[in-house]
Design a protein around this motif. Structure first.
Motif, short mmCIF file in Angstrom:
data_model
loop_
_atom_site.label_atom_id
_atom_site.label_comp_id
_atom_site.label_asym_id
_atom_site.label_seq_id
_atom_site.Cartn_x
_atom_site.Cartn_y
_atom_site.Cartn_z
N GLY A 181 13.84 -0.84 6.51
CA GLY A 181 14.34 0.34 5.80
C GLY A 181 14.41 1.58 6.68
O GLY A 181 14.60 1.49 7.89
N ASP A 182 14.20 2.75 6.04
CA ASP A 182 14.32 4.01 6.78
C ASP A 182 13.33 4.11 7.93
O ASP A 182 13.59 4.82 8.91
N ALA A 183 12.20 3.44 7.84
CA ALA A 183 11.24 3.47 8.95
C ALA A 183 11.91 2.95 10.22
O ALA A 183 11.67 3.45 11.32
N HIS B 175 21.01 4.78 -11.36
CA HIS B 175 20.17 5.96 -11.16
C HIS B 175 18.99 5.54 -10.28
O HIS B 175 18.40 4.48 -10.49
N ARG B 176 18.65 6.37 -9.31
CA ARG B 176 17.60 6.00 -8.36
C ARG B 176 16.27 5.68 -9.05
O ARG B 176 15.56 4.76 -8.63
N CYS B 177 15.94 6.42 -10.10
CA CYS B 177 14.67 6.15 -10.81
C CYS B 177 14.70 4.78 -11.47
O CYS B 177 13.70 4.04 -11.43
N TYR C 79 0.85 -1.19 0.00
CA TYR C 79 0.00 0.00 0.00
C TYR C 79 0.88 1.24 0.00
O TYR C 79 1.66 1.45 0.93
N GLU C 80 0.78 2.02 -1.06
CA GLU C 80 1.65 3.19 -1.25
C GLU C 80 0.78 4.45 -1.32
O GLU C 80 -0.20 4.48 -2.07
N GLN C 81 1.20 5.49 -0.58
CA GLN C 81 0.38 6.71 -0.54
C GLN C 81 0.36 7.46 -1.87
O GLN C 81 -0.65 8.07 -2.24
#
Ligand SMILES: Cc1cc2nc3c(=O)[nH]c(=O)nc-3n(C[C@H](O)[C@H](O)[C@H](O)COP(=O)(O)OP(=O)(O)OC[C@H]3O[C@@H](n4cnc5c(N)ncnc54)[C@H](O)[C@@H]3O)c2cc1C
Length: 376
Positions: free
Chosen positions: A290-292, A108-110, A37-39
């Motif tokens: 991850g960052d969370a 590349h991040r994208c 689920y992605e905002q």
């Protein structure tokens, strides 16, 4: 856990960044039912490069996605640290090459997020789902999204980044301003004033400024990142060309020329934040990745890499433990000591003198959490 138990597991992942996408891949390979689920209405990344370490590439090989990543990245043998005027300080092979038999891949991040999401089954990622709250119900958890829709799952994976909503279950760990800005852009090799000579990362260090020069040969481009001490905690600061030029004063004239010729509309300017270590990453049915779990400063280039390794370790733990509860404890035991240490050393980016120039009498990383919050 038995393969049949894993197949019956219903997993909800919050966030479709690197951590969420990698967890979705690793956990779906166990046979579990996975929904992400992605905002956002579309997953985007900033224009910048990143180095995927050998251990990360090894995970991709295990998951059968190595080729998808390798196709859009360039292998690199070493990184070099130089003075502002290009005198060599250190040149080292990337760690872990001998252990894993893989090189570090510059990407590349994208391209990276596109490749990761591209290997997930159609329909697994649900865009436009902004998590508002999570309720831990013991052996399951309930997610409620903006608009009122809610779902329950046997396991909720919080991969929702530095401002994690899921993390609120485990305490009030707010982003901490590092006292730095990062100005990131991708330029063509033709605009690199002859500095793009091979496939290796170079970092130029001046007083209060670091310039990361990361070639993306497969794109005929270079990722150019100026990280500079700056007391302004505004998440997306307004920065002019003159401001940028001040940060590279006294640097190699080629770096100054690159900076002078940058298209400011293309430069992504951000204040840099991390979090203090989080004591507990999980309950019996909710876990952070991850960052969370462990947002860290970028000086060691380990945040995204750690997110991928978290996903692998979580899948291993579920396979090996007797229950979800046991698995979450052994996942945290395996990963938290490593990321605690990475968070700590990533904060050691500057000398006392440099810090004192910008924050007289104070260390930037000993500041309180800022009231200015990261926006994305
Ligand atoms: C300047 C800079 C340079 C860096 N360089 C490197 C590097 O060279 N190497 C490296 O390994 N790392 C690097 N990093 C770190 C790396 O970018 C992060 O560690 C990585 O992006 C974390 O991925 P993530 O998936 O955990 O979080 P994120 O990328 O933040 O993804 C979180 C996702 O969750 C979604 N989300 C958030 N809240 C909600 C909600 N309420 N509901 C639903 N969805 C939600 C977000 O929209 C997003 O898609 C760098 C970071 C910075 C700032």
């Amino acid at each position: 856990m038995q393969p049949s138990d894993l197949r019956n597991l219903n997993i909800a992942i919050v966030g479709a960044g690197y951590a969420g996408a990698a967890a979705a891949k690793a956990l779906s390979l166990l046979g579990a039912t996975v929904n992400v689920y992605e905002q956002a209405g579309a997953v985007r990344e900033v224009g910048a490069g990143i180095g995927l370490r050998p251990s990360t590439m090894d995970r991709f090989r295990q998951w059968g996605v190595f080729d998808a990543i390798a196709e859009v990245s360039s292998p690199s043998d070493y990184f070099e640290i130089l003075t502002a005027t290009s005198d060599p300080i250190a040149k080292e092979e990337w760690p872990e090459i001998a252990t894993y038999g893989e090189k570090t891949h510059l990407i590349h991040r994208c391209d990276f997020i596109e490749a990761l999401l591209g290997v997930l089954p159609e329909g697994m990622v649900h865009l436009g789902h902004k998590l508002e709250s999570v309720e831990d119900e013991g052996d399951r958890a309930r997610l409620t999204f903006a608009g009122g829709r809610s779902v329950t799952a046997d396991l909720v994976v919080g991969a929702d980044g530095i401002k994690s909503v899921v993390r609120a279950l485990f305490g009030d760990n707010q982003p901490v301003f590092s006292g730095e800005h990062a100005y990131r852009v991708v330029i063509s090799v033709a605009d690199a004033h002859g500095l793009a000579v091979d496939d290796n990362l170079r970092m130029y260090i001046g007083r209060g400024t670091k310039v990361y020069f990361l070639p993306l040969r497969h794109r005929d481009q270079v990722s150019f990142d100026i990280t500079a001490l700056c007391p302004d905690p505004t998440w997306a600061p307004k920065v002019t060309k003159d401001d940028l030029l001040k940060t590279v004063e006294g640097f190699d004239p080629r770096i100054v020329d690159i900076t002078r010729n940058l298209d400011m509309d293309a430069v992504n300017c951000r204040a840099v934040y991390d979090i203090d270590p989080v004591d507990t990453w999980h309950s019996d049915s909710v876990v952070l990745v991850g960052d969370a779990a462990h947002s860290m400063l970028h000086h060691q280039g380990q945040g995204a890499n750690s997110a991928i390794l978290d996903a692998g370790a979580l899948a291993d733990a579920l396979k090996e433990a007797g229950s979800v509860k046991e698995a979450l404890a052994s996942y945290q035991a395996a990963r938290k000591p490593v990321t605690d240490e990475l968070q700590r050393i990533s904060r050691q980016g500057w000398t006392e003198d440099e810090i004192n120039d910008v924050f007289p009498g104070q260390k930037p990383n000993s500041q309180q959490p800022s009231s200015e919050q990261p926006q994305d």
